[in-house]
Structures are given as C-alpha cells and as structure tokens.
Design a protein around this motif. Sequence first.
Motif, mmCIF file in Angstrom:
data_model
loop_
_atom_site.group_PDB
_atom_site.id
_atom_site.type_symbol
_atom_site.label_atom_id
_atom_site.label_comp_id
_atom_site.label_asym_id
_atom_site.label_seq_id
_atom_site.Cartn_x
_atom_site.Cartn_y
_atom_site.Cartn_z
ATOM 1 N N MET A 1 -6.468 47.916 22.423
ATOM 2 C CA MET A 1 -6.278 49.231 21.864
ATOM 3 C C MET A 1 -5.235 50.021 22.622
ATOM 4 S SD MET A 1 -8.980 52.345 21.674
ATOM 5 C CE MET A 1 -8.422 53.106 23.157
ATOM 6 N N LEU A 2 -5.427 50.118 24.007
ATOM 7 C CA LEU A 2 -4.631 51.000 24.823
ATOM 8 C C LEU A 2 -3.179 50.676 24.826
ATOM 9 C CD1 LEU A 2 -4.822 52.203 28.308
ATOM 10 C CD2 LEU A 2 -3.874 49.966 28.083
ATOM 11 N N ARG A 3 -2.837 49.423 24.586
ATOM 12 C CA ARG A 3 -1.474 49.011 24.851
ATOM 13 C C ARG A 3 -0.477 49.514 23.849
ATOM 14 N NH1 ARG A 3 -3.417 48.674 28.518
ATOM 15 N NH2 ARG A 3 -1.872 50.211 28.908
ATOM 16 N N GLY A 4 -0.931 50.258 22.860
ATOM 17 C CA GLY A 4 0.034 50.796 21.911
ATOM 18 C C GLY A 4 0.371 52.243 22.166
ATOM 19 N N THR A 5 0.173 52.727 23.361
ATOM 20 C CA THR A 5 0.352 54.131 23.676
ATOM 21 C C THR A 5 1.711 54.660 23.242
ATOM 22 O OG1 THR A 5 -1.063 53.891 25.578
ATOM 23 C CG2 THR A 5 0.300 55.833 25.516
ATOM 24 N N GLN A 6 1.708 55.821 22.601
ATOM 25 C CA GLN A 6 2.946 56.486 22.235
ATOM 26 C C GLN A 6 3.375 57.422 23.345
ATOM 27 O OE1 GLN A 6 3.625 57.207 17.725
ATOM 28 N NE2 GLN A 6 1.783 58.272 18.295
ATOM 29 N N LEU A 7 4.599 57.925 23.213
ATOM 30 C CA LEU A 7 5.108 58.874 24.191
ATOM 31 C C LEU A 7 5.056 60.255 23.589
ATOM 32 C CD1 LEU A 7 6.346 59.235 26.958
ATOM 33 C CD2 LEU A 7 8.598 58.961 25.940
ATOM 34 N N HIS A 8 4.195 61.121 24.132
ATOM 35 C CA HIS A 8 4.066 62.498 23.671
ATOM 36 C C HIS A 8 4.420 63.412 24.838
ATOM 37 C CE1 HIS A 8 1.609 60.837 20.348
ATOM 38 N NE2 HIS A 8 1.091 60.088 21.294
ATOM 39 N N ALA A 9 5.659 63.480 25.172
ATOM 40 C CA ALA A 9 6.034 64.152 26.406
ATOM 41 C C ALA A 9 6.066 65.654 26.299
ATOM 42 C CB ALA A 9 7.396 63.655 26.880
ATOM 43 N N GLY A 10 6.136 66.192 25.103
ATOM 44 C CA GLY A 10 6.102 67.639 24.995
ATOM 45 C C GLY A 10 7.257 68.187 24.190
ATOM 46 N N GLY B 1 -8.746 50.969 34.968
ATOM 47 C CA GLY B 1 -8.362 50.428 36.264
ATOM 48 C C GLY B 1 -7.155 49.511 36.182
ATOM 49 N N LEU B 2 -7.086 48.733 35.095
ATOM 50 C CA LEU B 2 -5.965 47.822 34.917
ATOM 51 C C LEU B 2 -4.770 48.476 34.229
ATOM 52 C CD1 LEU B 2 -7.807 44.592 33.700
ATOM 53 C CD2 LEU B 2 -6.840 45.001 35.959
ATOM 54 N N GLY B 3 -5.054 49.300 33.230
ATOM 55 C CA GLY B 3 -3.997 49.791 32.361
ATOM 56 C C GLY B 3 -3.305 51.057 32.788
ATOM 57 N N ALA B 4 -3.947 51.892 33.614
ATOM 58 C CA ALA B 4 -3.331 53.166 33.992
ATOM 59 C C ALA B 4 -1.985 52.982 34.691
ATOM 60 C CB ALA B 4 -4.295 53.976 34.863
ATOM 61 N N PRO B 5 -1.873 52.107 35.700
ATOM 62 C CA PRO B 5 -0.557 51.910 36.322
ATOM 63 C C PRO B 5 0.481 51.347 35.358
ATOM 64 C CG PRO B 5 -2.310 51.083 37.756
ATOM 65 C CD PRO B 5 -2.925 51.354 36.420
ATOM 66 N N VAL B 6 0.062 50.439 34.464
ATOM 67 C CA VAL B 6 1.000 49.841 33.511
ATOM 68 C C VAL B 6 1.551 50.912 32.574
ATOM 69 C CG1 VAL B 6 1.254 48.178 31.631
ATOM 70 C CG2 VAL B 6 -0.158 47.616 33.611
ATOM 71 N N ASP B 7 0.664 51.754 32.038
ATOM 72 C CA ASP B 7 1.100 52.827 31.152
ATOM 73 C C ASP B 7 1.995 53.825 31.871
ATOM 74 O OD1 ASP B 7 -0.074 51.881 28.889
ATOM 75 O OD2 ASP B 7 -1.293 53.654 28.509
#
Length: 285
Positions: free
Chosen positions: A1-10, A93-99
Amino acid sequence: MLRGTQLHAGPGTPGGMWDPSYSITTGLVFGFFKGMSFPLASIAVYNSVVFGVFSNTQRFLSHHRCREPEASPPRVLSDLLLASMVAGVVSVGLGAPVDLIKIRLQMQTQPFQEANLSVKPRVAALGEQPAYQGPVHCITTIVRTEGLTGLYRGASAMLLRDVPGYCLYFIPYVFLSDWITPEAHTSPSPCAVWLAGGMAGAISWGTATPMDVMKSRLQADGVYLNKYKGVLDCISQSYQKEGLKVFFRGITVNAVRGFPMSAAMFLGYELSLQAIRGDHVATSP
C-alpha cells in the motif's frame, strides 16, 4: 500500500502532474522518475516483509486461540485486525526512511518560490548544485545534519496512515476473496484474488489519503526550510491555509491507481505461496 506515496509538498509546489512549466523546468520525462531508484530497489524486500508479518502473525494468533492442530484454523476479525496493525507498525519501521529519501530527492525537482516563504532556503536554488547527489548522499547528509532520528521524520503521520490503512487493506481483501470464492473451492481463484486485492487497495488508499498528505509534507519539510513542528502543527497550518480540501488532495488518483497496483501485488503473493507450497486450486468432492 505505502509504496505508492504521492508528493503533497504544499502550495509552493508546481500546479500538478500536467503543469507544462513543471515539465519544462524539470527535464520533461526524467523529472517524473526523480528519486525512484531507492524505493524501487527496496520495494521487493519491503512488501515481502509486510506480507510475511501479516500472514505469520494472523496464523500464530489463530493457532494460539484455537489450540488445535488444524491446517487452516477459522479466521476471526480480531486476529486479522491485530495482524494488520502489527504489519502497519513494521511497515513504518522499514518504509519511513525509504519514503523520506524518495521525497527529498523529488523535492529537488521543484523550484523554490521565495515569494511564498519568509526564511532563507536550506538548499541551493534551482539551477545550482543540488543538495543531494543521490540516495546514499541523501542518507548520509540527513544523518549528519539531523541524526538517525532524521530518517524517521514524518514517521508519526505515517504510523497514523499505515496502521488503519493496513487494516483497511488486508481485512477487506480476506473477506472479499472469501465472499467471491465459491464454497466448493478450498482456495480463491486468480480472478478472485485479483478482484479482491484491487478493491482492497482502492479502499485502503482512498481512506489513507489525508494522513498521506500530512506525511509527505512533513517529510518534504527540511529540504528548503522547517515549517512544521509536528503532525498537529502540520494539520493546523495546512487547514488554515488551504481548507478542508487539502486533506483529500489526490484521493481520486490514489484510489484509481490503488486498484491495479494492489491487485497485482496480492495476485503475485498468492501465486508465489501456491508455487512454494505446491498448492493448486482444488474443489471438494
């Protein structure tokens, strides 16, 4: 699920996916794939761990509750819920640094608009030497300037996204696949797996969008400047500046892309398990 994160920078970011000025200034095609080498290299390990944690936790809870040597203990909602929550915690724990690395590298493709910001940027302006030369340099820079905890910037928002998100990912999949599969079959067909997985992905990503927006903003924070003090401050500032609609930015894209992405993921997972175990779709006499 998480690996499709979009960029919502503002609000200081370009107008969107099809903004011509964004395509021209960032190098057209290559800008769309900026920062993807690191998550692509880690996605297989990430997904195998998350799916493994869920299935093994759920199996352990079922056997512990039943205390019977059954091959397939009946699945209970409470077991599925707890297993999904454990998978969500592990995913952070695994995905936060990758994202974080992915978003930091992607942010370098976006122009710094000084008119929208009142402080000096922390990185060079567009056209000058970028802050990060690649994933490894990005990691070392963050650790050097922010410490190891810097790699988990936005982890609290990610936790609020992934724990309920994975509950709405695995649980709908299990019940939908069971519902679609005829009673005569001992395991779901590939078609049932594909359909249930796709629907689960659309549900999960659609409902996870608000916290995904906050997570992405927190992780992008620190490239140009530090704007947010935490999750609550990010929510408050985003709402004050952009209103309620900010929490649903990209929800349609998330839900639409969540279907094929999750359908393929669940289908690959189930087929891999069947191949390893030597299982086949069978019918009872």
